[in-house]
Design a protein around this motif. Structure first.
Motif, PDB file in Angstrom:
ATOM      1  N   GLY A 154      -4.911 -41.865  -2.128  1.00 13.45           N
ATOM      2  CA  GLY A 154      -5.749 -42.650  -1.219  1.00 13.45           C
ATOM      3  C   GLY A 154      -5.298 -42.645   0.231  1.00 13.45           C
ATOM      4  O   GLY A 154      -5.980 -43.210   1.092  1.00 13.45           O
ATOM      5  N   ASP A 156      -5.049 -41.631   3.941  1.00 10.55           N
ATOM      6  CA  ASP A 156      -6.090 -41.003   4.754  1.00 10.55           C
ATOM      7  C   ASP A 156      -5.581 -39.786   5.505  1.00 10.55           C
ATOM      8  O   ASP A 156      -6.366 -38.990   5.996  1.00 10.55           O
ATOM      9  CB  ASP A 156      -6.645 -42.027   5.752  1.00 10.55           C
ATOM     10  CG  ASP A 156      -7.325 -43.171   5.039  1.00 10.55           C
ATOM     11  OD1 ASP A 156      -8.479 -43.001   4.627  1.00 10.55           O
ATOM     12  OD2 ASP A 156      -6.692 -44.231   4.847  1.00 10.55           O
ATOM     13  N   SER A 374      -9.331 -33.278  -2.170  1.00 13.51           N
ATOM     14  CA  SER A 374     -10.285 -34.280  -1.650  1.00 13.51           C
ATOM     15  C   SER A 374     -11.210 -34.787  -2.757  1.00 13.51           C
ATOM     16  O   SER A 374     -11.632 -35.944  -2.745  1.00 13.51           O
ATOM     17  CB  SER A 374     -11.087 -33.694  -0.487  1.00 13.51           C
ATOM     18  OG  SER A 374     -11.816 -32.581  -0.933  1.00 13.51           O
ATOM     19  N   VAL A 375     -11.525 -33.926  -3.716  1.00 13.62           N
ATOM     20  CA  VAL A 375     -12.375 -34.337  -4.842  1.00 13.62           C
ATOM     21  C   VAL A 375     -11.610 -35.322  -5.739  1.00 13.62           C
ATOM     22  O   VAL A 375     -12.147 -36.350  -6.169  1.00 13.62           O
ATOM     23  CB  VAL A 375     -12.816 -33.096  -5.663  1.00 13.62           C
ATOM     24  CG1 VAL A 375     -13.555 -33.512  -6.931  1.00 13.62           C
ATOM     25  CG2 VAL A 375     -13.669 -32.182  -4.801  1.00 13.62           C
ATOM     26  N   ARG A 377      -9.156 -37.218  -4.773  1.00 11.10           N
ATOM     27  CA  ARG A 377      -8.990 -38.459  -4.006  1.00 11.10           C
ATOM     28  C   ARG A 377     -10.241 -39.341  -4.101  1.00 11.10           C
ATOM     29  O   ARG A 377     -10.149 -40.559  -4.278  1.00 11.10           O
ATOM     30  CB  ARG A 377      -8.702 -38.114  -2.541  1.00 11.10           C
ATOM     31  CG  ARG A 377      -8.520 -39.325  -1.640  1.00 11.10           C
ATOM     32  CD  ARG A 377      -8.075 -38.877  -0.245  1.00 11.10           C
ATOM     33  NE  ARG A 377      -7.885 -40.005   0.631  1.00 11.10           N
ATOM     34  CZ  ARG A 377      -8.852 -40.529   1.384  1.00 11.10           C
ATOM     35  NH1 ARG A 377     -10.070 -40.019   1.329  1.00 11.10           N
ATOM     36  NH2 ARG A 377      -8.599 -41.558   2.161  1.00 11.10           N
ATOM     37  N   SER A 378     -11.425 -38.731  -3.994  1.00  7.53           N
ATOM     38  CA  SER A 378     -12.667 -39.509  -4.114  1.00  7.53           C
ATOM     39  C   SER A 378     -12.752 -40.165  -5.483  1.00  7.53           C
ATOM     40  O   SER A 378     -13.174 -41.317  -5.611  1.00  7.53           O
ATOM     41  CB  SER A 378     -13.891 -38.604  -3.930  1.00  7.53           C
ATOM     42  OG  SER A 378     -13.843 -38.012  -2.672  1.00  7.53           O
ATOM     43  N   LYS A 379     -12.360 -39.427  -6.513  1.00  7.06           N
ATOM     44  CA  LYS A 379     -12.375 -39.969  -7.882  1.00  7.06           C
ATOM     45  C   LYS A 379     -11.422 -41.168  -7.970  1.00  7.06           C
ATOM     46  O   LYS A 379     -11.750 -42.212  -8.535  1.00  7.06           O
ATOM     47  CB  LYS A 379     -11.950 -38.857  -8.860  1.00  7.06           C
ATOM     48  CG  LYS A 379     -11.812 -39.282 -10.293  1.00  7.06           C
ATOM     49  CD  LYS A 379     -13.175 -39.459 -10.931  1.00  7.06           C
ATOM     50  CE  LYS A 379     -13.095 -40.368 -12.144  1.00  7.06           C
ATOM     51  NZ  LYS A 379     -14.403 -40.809 -12.606  1.00  7.06           N
ATOM     52  N   MET A 381     -10.424 -43.150  -5.598  1.00  4.53           N
ATOM     53  CA  MET A 381     -10.907 -44.308  -4.849  1.00  4.53           C
ATOM     54  C   MET A 381     -12.128 -44.956  -5.489  1.00  4.53           C
ATOM     55  O   MET A 381     -12.356 -46.158  -5.327  1.00  4.53           O
ATOM     56  CB  MET A 381     -11.157 -43.915  -3.397  1.00  4.53           C
ATOM     57  CG  MET A 381      -9.820 -43.601  -2.702  1.00  4.53           C
ATOM     58  SD  MET A 381      -9.969 -43.029  -1.023  1.00  4.53           S
ATOM     59  CE  MET A 381     -10.656 -44.455  -0.231  1.00  4.53           C
ATOM     60  N   SER A 382     -12.886 -44.183  -6.267  1.00  5.38           N
ATOM     61  CA  SER A 382     -14.057 -44.762  -6.939  1.00  5.38           C
ATOM     62  C   SER A 382     -13.634 -45.762  -8.020  1.00  5.38           C
ATOM     63  O   SER A 382     -14.452 -46.548  -8.496  1.00  5.38           O
ATOM     64  CB  SER A 382     -14.913 -43.648  -7.557  1.00  5.38           C
ATOM     65  OG  SER A 382     -14.272 -43.122  -8.705  1.00  5.38           O
TER      66      SER A 382
END
Ligand SMILES: [Zn+2]
Length: 389
Positions: A154, A156, A374-375, A377-379, A381-382
């Motif tokens: 997570g 940035d 990045s994929v 990371r999105s998972k 954070m979801s």
């Protein structure tokens, strides 16, 4: 040379604990090489945590893909896991993968510890930014792994070239004290930065080198005007008690002079607790040792089946298992791997379970799709909406 092992040695199993090598020798001479299933599981989290973020899967699959006819089922990288849930099941002849236990656990335990800490810091920061500035606290040979794990958890941004390459993100940085000291002043340093460094790089002045942060903040804002993106306050823990007050004062002085767009970036010995306390006033956090030197998660690897027979050491449940997760509330259920998700209903919300394991390796063939950082990371954070610190 440097005190590091190389990829070849890891792949050949030479970085193993000696007792696995001796076990290999004994089993070979005794003609024993059964098909086993082994699972990787965490018995307890450190520091009172109640969940972890799984990382280190990519390196583990890459290692095992060269190890004979192995099959691996696992949670994909970036999934939340709890204690006593298998995160990975390895199936194959014991002599094909036994010597890799040391390396596999090393990959997973450290990367997961860093990703988990980064996730905790990001949750604490809410919509404020977190940068991993802790490369300098750890051996540079594993810098890329650390920065990747921090990013997928997570963070940035990360700060080194190798970290940028592995995450696909541009490295982030401000100004070191060295530049301020050599240029002879805070304003001189930010002006030189503004003159030399390409315009797309954010201008962030370090304002605590010589004098009071408030006066330095005003001086750099007046000197750079709208080009100034932010000011960084790097504050030793001895001043921690007053830190929020200092930040509020700097904010006030900037605002009344029309510099409300100048962000406050905070660094210096921060963890999730301090981030929580400062997120109301700070815009971004540079986190060092707390993330890069995060407590590892003590995952362990245990045999749970030998030639189809369910067996495990005391304290461990025998039989290969998988994890079902409620798609609505993320409640989990651990079942034997042959069971169907449809046979169970979530005990908390009545929702549907789905199996969260993926087939990563099948008889040595790689099926894992190695998502971009990045994929992942999105998972990660979801899932934050379901997690508490
Ligand atoms: Zn549910």
């Amino acid at each position: 040379m440097f005190h590091i092992t190389n990829e070849e040695d890891i792949k050949k199993g030479r970085s193993t604990d000696i007792y696995f090598e001796r076990t290999k020798k004994i089993l070979k001479s005794k003609g024993q090489n059964p098909v086993v299933k082994a699972e990787i599981i965490l018995k307890g989290f450190p520091c009172g945590y109640s969940w972890g973020i799984l990382a280190g899967v990519e390196e583990t699959i890459k290692l095992l893909s060269g190890a004979g006819s192995i099959s691996v089922r696992c949670m994909p990288e970036g999934l939340v896991f709890k204690d006593f849930e298998p995160v990975m099941v390895i199936e194959g002849r014991y002599l094909d993968f036994g010597v890799y236990e040391t390396a596999i656990l090393g990959f997973l335990c450290q990367a997961s510890g860093i990703a988990t800490k980064a996730a905790r810091c990001k949750i604490a920061a809410g919509d404020k930014l977190i940068y991993n500035f802790g490369a300098r606290r750890m051996h540079p040979a594993i810098g890329p792994m650390i920065e990747r794990s921090a990013y997928i958890g997570g963070a940035d941004g990360i700060s080194t070239g190798p970290g940028a390459k592995i995450t696909g993100q541009p490295p982030v940085g401000t100004i070191p004290h060295a530049l301020v000291l050599i240029m002879g002043g805070t304003v001189e340093a930010i002006q030189a930065f503004h003159e030399i460094i390409e315009p797309k790089i954010k201008r962030i002045a370090l304002i605590d080198t010589f004098s009071d942060e408030k006066f330095e903040a005003i001086r750099v804002a007046e000197s750079l005007g709208r080009s100034l993106y932010g000011v960084r306050l790097d504050t030793p823990s001895s001043r921690r008690g007053d830190f929020k007050k200092i930040l509020e004062e700097v904010r006030w002085e900037l605002d009344i002079r029309g510099y409300s767009g100048v962000r406050l970036i905070v660094s210096g010995g921060l963890d999730e607790e301090e981030i929580s306390g400062l997120k109301g006033i700070a815009d971004a956090f540079g986190v060092g040792t707390a993330i890069s030197g995060a407590q590892v998660l003590d995952l362990s690897l245990d045999i749970v089946e030998i030639e189809g027979r369910k067996i495990a050491k005391r304290g461990k449940r025998s039989g290969a298992k998988k994890v079902l997760r409620c798609e609505k509330c993320l409640q989990d259920l651990v079942v034997l791997e042959g069971e169907k998700a449809g046979d169970h209903k979530c005990s908390q919300c009545g929702g549907r379970y789905e199996s969260i394991f993926v087939e990563a390796l099948k008889n040595g063939e790689v099926l894992y799709d190695f998502p971009d950082a990045s994929v992942i990371r999105s998972k990660v954070m979801s899932q934050f909406g379901h997690l508490e610190l």
